[in-house]
Motif scaffolding. Structure first.
Motif, PDB file in Angstrom:
ATOM      1  N   ALA A  93       9.206  68.873  21.989  1.00  0.00           N
ATOM      2  CA  ALA A  93       9.250  68.220  20.889  1.00  0.00           C
ATOM      3  C   ALA A  93       9.466  68.353  20.103  1.00  0.00           C
ATOM      4  O   ALA A  93      10.582  67.012  19.554  1.00  0.00           O
ATOM      5  N   LYS A  97      12.962  65.416  19.082  1.00  0.00           N
ATOM      6  CA  LYS A  97      12.378  64.929  16.941  1.00  0.00           C
ATOM      7  C   LYS A  97      13.844  65.295  16.497  1.00  0.00           C
ATOM      8  O   LYS A  97      14.607  64.446  15.491  1.00  0.00           O
ATOM      9  N   GLU A  98      14.592  66.687  17.034  1.00  0.00           N
ATOM     10  CA  GLU A  98      16.106  66.317  16.009  1.00  0.00           C
ATOM     11  C   GLU A  98      16.916  65.890  16.398  1.00  0.00           C
ATOM     12  O   GLU A  98      18.320  65.486  15.799  1.00  0.00           O
ATOM     13  N   PRO A 100      17.372  61.795  17.042  1.00  0.00           N
ATOM     14  CA  PRO A 100      17.089  60.779  17.707  1.00  0.00           C
ATOM     15  C   PRO A 100      17.704  59.939  18.481  1.00  0.00           C
ATOM     16  O   PRO A 100      16.908  59.549  19.105  1.00  0.00           O
ATOM     17  N   ARG A 135       3.571  63.036  21.835  1.00  0.00           N
ATOM     18  CA  ARG A 135       3.289  61.786  20.764  1.00  0.00           C
ATOM     19  C   ARG A 135       2.548  62.445  19.884  1.00  0.00           C
ATOM     20  O   ARG A 135       2.549  62.256  18.379  1.00  0.00           O
ATOM     21  N   TYR A 137       2.522  65.160  18.921  1.00  0.00           N
ATOM     22  CA  TYR A 137       3.774  66.882  18.638  1.00  0.00           C
ATOM     23  C   TYR A 137       4.202  65.528  18.084  1.00  0.00           C
ATOM     24  O   TYR A 137       5.559  66.915  17.292  1.00  0.00           O
ATOM     25  N   GLY A 138       4.633  64.249  17.420  1.00  0.00           N
ATOM     26  CA  GLY A 138       5.482  63.795  16.397  1.00  0.00           C
ATOM     27  C   GLY A 138       7.060  62.943  17.154  1.00  0.00           C
ATOM     28  O   GLY A 138       7.506  62.791  16.650  1.00  0.00           O
ATOM     29  N   VAL A 139       6.656  63.136  18.447  1.00  0.00           N
ATOM     30  CA  VAL A 139       7.596  62.594  19.326  1.00  0.00           C
ATOM     31  C   VAL A 139       7.692  60.748  19.019  1.00  0.00           C
ATOM     32  O   VAL A 139       6.852  60.417  19.462  1.00  0.00           O
ATOM     33  N   PRO A 140       8.460  60.071  18.371  1.00  0.00           N
ATOM     34  CA  PRO A 140       8.046  58.855  18.605  1.00  0.00           C
ATOM     35  C   PRO A 140       8.197  57.509  20.434  1.00  0.00           C
ATOM     36  O   PRO A 140       9.445  58.717  20.502  1.00  0.00           O
ATOM     37  N   GLN A 143      11.604  57.303  22.316  1.00  0.00           N
ATOM     38  CA  GLN A 143      12.019  58.088  22.750  1.00  0.00           C
ATOM     39  C   GLN A 143      11.331  58.721  24.181  1.00  0.00           C
ATOM     40  O   GLN A 143      12.058  59.590  24.847  1.00  0.00           O
TER      41      GLN A 143
END
Length: 177
Positions: A93, A97-98, A100, A135, A137-140, A143
Motif C-alpha cells: 500500500a 500510494k507513493e 499515483p 483500501r 490502508y489508503g490506496v485509491p 489504482q
C-alpha cells in the motif's frame, strides 16, 4: 370464486411431492456433472485428477516461479488475510500510494481441489479481501483492478500439498496507467 375439491388439492400436492422426491434422489454432484458434460469441447474439457504423474523437479520449478513478495497466501477454504499477509499488504500500500500512476491488479488463484464454480467464488472472495485491506490502508480504488483465475491456471505440475498451498494466493501485479 370456485372452490377446489379437497381430494383434487391432495392429489396435486402428492403429485408435486412425488416429483420433487424423484428429482432430488439423483441430483448430480459437481464431479459427476464435470465428468460427463453434455457437449465436450476443448474449452470445456477439464483435466482429470488421474493425469500422468509429474516429477518433483517440475513442482519445484512451479513453486520457484511464484513471486513470494508479490503474493498473499491463504490456507485451504480461507478467505481472510492473516497477520503476515496484512503486514505485506501495508508495504505494498505504501508503494502504491507513493506512485499515483501505478495500477495493481489483484489476481486470485486457488488449488485444483473443488469444483470450478467453488474455486472461482473463493478466488473472488480472496481478491475482494485483499482489495478491502489495500483500501483501508489508503490506496485509491482507481489504482486497483481485480481478476479471479480460480483453478483455471493451476499448473499440471502441481500435485503435492506444498505446491497446492502455493496456488492458494492473490498475486499483486503492477503496471502503469
Amino acid at each position: 370464486m370456485t372452490r377446489s375439491h379437497p381430494t383434487t388439492l391432495l392429489t396435486i400436492l402428492l403429485t408435486h411431492v412425488t416429483l420433487l422426491a424423484a428429482g432430488c434422489t439423483s441430483l448430480p454432484t459437481d464431479e459427476a456433472a464435470d465428468a460427463s458434460p453434455a457437449i465436450e469441447t476443448e474449452a470445456t474439457r477439464r483435466p482429470t485428477r488421474t493425469q500422468s504423474p509429474t516429477s518433483p523437479r517440475d513442482e519445484a520449478k512451479t513453486i520457484a516461479a511464484i513471486d513470494e513478495d508479490g503474493a498473499i497466501f491463504f490456507p485451504s477454504a480461507v478467505t481472510l488475510v492473516n497477520d503476515a499477509g496484512k503486514e505485506k499488504l501495508q508495504r505494498h500500500a505504501a508503494r502504491i500510494k507513493e506512485a499515483p500512476g501505478i495500477i495493481v491488479t489483484l489476481t486470485g488463484h486457488t488449488d485444483d481441489q473443488g469444483s470450478r464454480n467453488y474455486n472461482l467464488a473463493i478466488a473472488e472472495q480472496r481478491t475482494l479481501a485483499v482489495e478491502r485491506l489495500l483500501r483501508s490502508y489508503g490506496v485509491p480504488a482507481r489504482q486497483i483492478r481485480r481478476y479471479s483465475a480460480g483453478s483455471e491456471k493451476v499448473p499440471k505440475a502441481c500435485r503435492s500439498a506444498e505446491c497446492r498451498a502455493k496456488m492458494r494466493r492473490v498475486d499483486l501485479d503492477y503496471s502503469t496507467e
